[in-house]
Design a protein around this motif. Structure first.
Motif, PDB file in Angstrom:
ATOM      1  N   ALA A   1       0.808  -1.214   0.000  1.00  0.00           N
ATOM      2  CA  ALA A   1       0.000   0.000   0.000  1.00  0.00           C
ATOM      3  C   ALA A   1       0.844   1.268   0.000  1.00  0.00           C
ATOM      4  N   VAL A   2       1.915   1.294   0.784  1.00  0.00           N
ATOM      5  CA  VAL A   2       2.713   2.526   0.892  1.00  0.00           C
ATOM      6  C   VAL A   2       3.388   2.894  -0.428  1.00  0.00           C
ATOM      7  N   PRO A   3       4.099   1.972  -1.106  1.00  0.00           N
ATOM      8  CA  PRO A   3       4.665   2.356  -2.405  1.00  0.00           C
ATOM      9  C   PRO A   3       3.597   2.770  -3.415  1.00  0.00           C
ATOM     10  N   ALA A   4       2.458   2.063  -3.420  1.00  0.00           N
ATOM     11  CA  ALA A   4       1.392   2.427  -4.353  1.00  0.00           C
ATOM     12  C   ALA A   4       0.931   3.857  -4.122  1.00  0.00           C
ATOM     13  N   LEU A   5       0.806   4.252  -2.860  1.00  0.00           N
ATOM     14  CA  LEU A   5       0.382   5.613  -2.530  1.00  0.00           C
ATOM     15  C   LEU A   5       1.457   6.635  -2.878  1.00  0.00           C
ATOM     16  N   ILE A   6       2.697   6.378  -2.470  1.00  0.00           N
ATOM     17  CA  ILE A   6       3.766   7.360  -2.661  1.00  0.00           C
ATOM     18  C   ILE A   6       4.117   7.533  -4.131  1.00  0.00           C
ATOM     19  N   PHE A   7       4.072   6.465  -4.918  1.00  0.00           N
ATOM     20  CA  PHE A   7       4.310   6.618  -6.356  1.00  0.00           C
ATOM     21  C   PHE A   7       3.267   7.547  -6.970  1.00  0.00           C
ATOM     22  N   GLY A   8       2.017   7.388  -6.559  1.00  0.00           N
ATOM     23  CA  GLY A   8       0.974   8.284  -7.058  1.00  0.00           C
ATOM     24  C   GLY A   8       1.176   9.712  -6.599  1.00  0.00           C
ATOM     25  N   VAL A   9       1.562   9.886  -5.344  1.00  0.00           N
ATOM     26  CA  VAL A   9       1.855  11.225  -4.829  1.00  0.00           C
ATOM     27  C   VAL A   9       2.988  11.874  -5.626  1.00  0.00           C
ATOM     28  N   ALA A  10       3.987  11.069  -5.983  1.00  0.00           N
ATOM     29  CA  ALA A  10       5.105  11.585  -6.779  1.00  0.00           C
ATOM     30  C   ALA A  10       4.623  12.092  -8.137  1.00  0.00           C
ATOM     31  N   VAL A  11       3.742  11.325  -8.784  1.00  0.00           N
ATOM     32  CA  VAL A  11       3.198  11.763 -10.076  1.00  0.00           C
ATOM     33  C   VAL A  11       2.398  13.058  -9.901  1.00  0.00           C
ATOM     34  N   GLY A  12       1.638  13.142  -8.815  1.00  0.00           N
ATOM     35  CA  GLY A  12       0.906  14.379  -8.543  1.00  0.00           C
ATOM     36  C   GLY A  12       1.824  15.567  -8.405  1.00  0.00           C
ATOM     37  N   ASN A  13       2.966  15.377  -7.767  1.00  0.00           N
ATOM     38  CA  ASN A  13       3.912  16.472  -7.598  1.00  0.00           C
ATOM     39  C   ASN A  13       4.638  16.829  -8.894  1.00  0.00           C
ATOM     40  N   VAL A  14       4.762  15.861  -9.795  1.00  0.00           N
ATOM     41  CA  VAL A  14       5.298  16.195 -11.127  1.00  0.00           C
ATOM     42  C   VAL A  14       4.350  17.158 -11.834  1.00  0.00           C
ATOM     43  N   LEU A  15       3.054  16.909 -11.733  1.00  0.00           N
ATOM     44  CA  LEU A  15       2.073  17.801 -12.354  1.00  0.00           C
ATOM     45  C   LEU A  15       2.040  19.172 -11.676  1.00  0.00           C
ATOM     46  N   LEU A  16       2.253  19.210 -10.377  1.00  0.00           N
ATOM     47  CA  LEU A  16       2.275  20.480  -9.651  1.00  0.00           C
ATOM     48  C   LEU A  16       3.578  21.235  -9.849  1.00  0.00           C
ATOM     49  N   GLY A  17       4.653  20.514 -10.134  1.00  0.00           N
ATOM     50  CA  GLY A  17       5.975  21.115 -10.194  1.00  0.00           C
ATOM     51  C   GLY A  17       6.661  21.014  -8.848  1.00  0.00           C
ATOM     52  N   ALA A  18       7.967  20.807  -8.863  1.00  0.00           N
ATOM     53  CA  ALA A  18       8.743  20.694  -7.627  1.00  0.00           C
ATOM     54  C   ALA A  18       9.520  21.990  -7.389  1.00  0.00           C
TER      55      ALA A  18
ATOM     56  N   GLY B   1      10.257  20.406   1.277  1.00  0.00           N
ATOM     57  CA  GLY B   1      10.384  19.400   2.328  1.00  0.00           C
ATOM     58  C   GLY B   1       9.436  18.256   2.073  1.00  0.00           C
ATOM     59  N   PHE B   2       9.569  17.190   2.865  1.00  0.00           N
ATOM     60  CA  PHE B   2       8.761  15.994   2.639  1.00  0.00           C
ATOM     61  C   PHE B   2       7.269  16.290   2.751  1.00  0.00           C
ATOM     62  N   PHE B   3       6.863  16.996   3.781  1.00  0.00           N
ATOM     63  CA  PHE B   3       5.438  17.230   3.994  1.00  0.00           C
ATOM     64  C   PHE B   3       4.858  18.213   2.989  1.00  0.00           C
ATOM     65  N   ASP B   4       5.719  18.981   2.317  1.00  0.00           N
ATOM     66  CA  ASP B   4       5.243  19.845   1.237  1.00  0.00           C
ATOM     67  C   ASP B   4       4.723  19.025   0.064  1.00  0.00           C
ATOM     68  N   LEU B   5       5.144  17.755  -0.022  1.00  0.00           N
ATOM     69  CA  LEU B   5       4.687  16.897  -1.113  1.00  0.00           C
ATOM     70  C   LEU B   5       3.255  16.415  -0.902  1.00  0.00           C
ATOM     71  N   LEU B   6       2.769  16.474   0.333  1.00  0.00           N
ATOM     72  CA  LEU B   6       1.472  15.878   0.668  1.00  0.00           C
ATOM     73  C   LEU B   6       0.350  16.900   0.549  1.00  0.00           C
ATOM     74  N   THR B   7       0.240  17.525  -0.618  1.00  0.00           N
ATOM     75  CA  THR B   7      -0.839  18.473  -0.884  1.00  0.00           C
ATOM     76  C   THR B   7      -2.116  17.708  -1.230  1.00  0.00           C
ATOM     77  N   PRO B   8      -3.271  18.369  -1.167  1.00  0.00           N
ATOM     78  CA  PRO B   8      -4.523  17.656  -1.487  1.00  0.00           C
ATOM     79  C   PRO B   8      -4.516  17.031  -2.882  1.00  0.00           C
ATOM     80  N   PHE B   9      -4.020  17.754  -3.893  1.00  0.00           N
ATOM     81  CA  PHE B   9      -4.013  17.176  -5.239  1.00  0.00           C
ATOM     82  C   PHE B   9      -3.062  15.983  -5.318  1.00  0.00           C
ATOM     83  N   ALA B  10      -1.891  16.091  -4.712  1.00  0.00           N
ATOM     84  CA  ALA B  10      -0.936  14.976  -4.738  1.00  0.00           C
ATOM     85  C   ALA B  10      -1.519  13.756  -4.034  1.00  0.00           C
TER      86      ALA B  10
END
Length: 382
Positions: free
Chosen positions: A132-149, A164-173
């Motif tokens: 579950a964790v890799p499945a979630l984080i991989f998706g979050v990573a793709v969301g952050n690609v769309l948002l820009g890093a 920072g790490f918690f900056d990646l956990l936005t609602p869209f991501a």
């Protein structure tokens, strides 16, 4: 370098396509492993049932994970600035993924060493986390690609990541992460329906059909959000695709809706999001009908189409910069040299077919249902 039959721009485009192939290969092949791990505590109620579930993926998960290594290696060799920014900026997220993935081999090897039910249940939940964790984080990573890093480059082209790490956990991501989890759960459920019988298959079909519908709904919601509220990026300056890589020589604008530009100018690319939705819904229906093989194909098409949807939307970007848009990485300014890309292409032409042939042979040998009897008759079963 006249002996190279492709110009620099063509080689860059080929490697952009190959990177997509490797990412799709990982998501489809290792994705069902992650989905089965996520479903393990819910579709199997007894130790015998859990052994059956574990042994549906036990013989193949290591081979499937090779696609992750191939993808990471391709990024490292073909697009080194992308590797430098993503693997350093997303370091904690990568560490969390690796920690979860490490739980998989440990869980597979250790759960059968002691017959204590509490011992085995602990490792079953470890396998759940490893899925579950890799499945979630991989998706979050793709969301952050769309948002820009949030990154930029110094004049010496040293990457500086300012988030920072918690900056990646936005609602869209997080929404993108839920799309990933639901897609992979549906994919894993299709594998279980295809490889098992009885109560396990029944429960897997029920959970998987819900996950397929949820994946389609969340994917549509993410698309609407991207079209109306998420700032996209566009290269406004003239790009010379034959120049050596330097991400600082361009002008980039950002505004809501820009990620839809490629779909407006290349309408055929709309097939990708359409297949993403239809594939997820088809897998849900086919799982209800207990057609595991067809459901597996449908969920695989959906996963591939979702990845293509993102790739088409952000093209030619690989990783946009939200803090300094002009520093965003594109395939035209973040690749290795022409000679490096050519040598890598030759190696890929030789070895990728071997990987595919070996994978096909393994799955042919391991075809058939996993049952109580087959587990009992296999001395190396988990």
């Amino acid at each position: 370098m006249d002996f190279i039959p492709f110009d620099y721009a063509t080689l860059r485009l080929i490697w952009w396509l190959l990177l997509g192939v490797l990412l799709i290969g990982f998501a489809v092949m290792d994705g069902f492993d992650l989905g089965v791990g996520t479903l393990l505590p819910f579709v199997a109620k007894t130790d015998a049932e859990r052994r059956i579930v574990v042994n549906t993926i036990g013989p193949v998960w290591e081979g499937n994970q090779v696609w992750l290594i191939l993808g990471g290696g391709a990024i490292f060799a073909a697009f080194p600035p992308l590797y430098a920014v993503s693997f350093s900026g997303f370091y904690l997220a990568m560490f969390l993924i690796l920690f979860a993935l490490i739980l998989r081999p440990v869980g597979f090897k250790f759960r059968g060493k002691v017959e204590d039910p509490r011992w085995r249940e602990t490792w079953d939940w470890a396998l759940f986390v490893g899925g579950a964790v890799p499945a979630l984080i991989f998706g979050v990573a793709v969301g952050n690609v769309l948002l820009g890093a949030p990154f930029h480059f110094t004049p010496e082209l040293r990457a500086v990541y300012t988030g920072g790490f918690f900056d990646l956990l936005t609602p869209f991501a997080l929404l993108a992460g839920l799309v990933s989890v639901s897609l992979l759960v549906a994919h894993g459920a299709a594998m279980l329906v295809m490889k098992t019988d009885g109560p396990i298959a029944t429960r897997a079909a029920r959970y998987g059909s819900v996950a397929g519908v949820l994946a389609a709904a969340l994917f549509v919601a993410a698309g609407v959000w991207i079209a109306t509220g998420i700032a996209g990026f566009r290269v406004d300056s003239v790009v010379d695709t034959a120049l050596a890589s330097n991400p600082l020589h361009k002008t980039v604008s950002t505004a809501p809706g820009l990620w839809m530009d490629n779909y407006r100018t290349m309408p055929l690319t709309m097939a990708a999001p359409l297949l993403g939705v239809l594939g997820a819904l088809a897998s849900a229906v086919l799982l209800r009908l207990r057609r595991g093989g067809l459901a597996f194909v449908a969920s695989g098409v959906s996963i591939a189409s979702v990845i293509l949807t993102v790739g088409f939307a952000i093209f030619p970007f690989l990783l946009p910069s939200s803090s300094v848009p002009g520093a965003g990485l594109t395939l035209w300014d973040a690749s290795s040299s022409r000679l490096t890309l050519w040598i890598m292409l030759l190696a890929t032409i030789v070895f990728l077919p071997l990987v595919l042939l070996y994978t096909a042979w393994v799955y042919r040998v391991l075809r058939g249902k996993v049952t109580d009897a087959s587990v009992a008759d296999t001395p190396n079963a988990y």
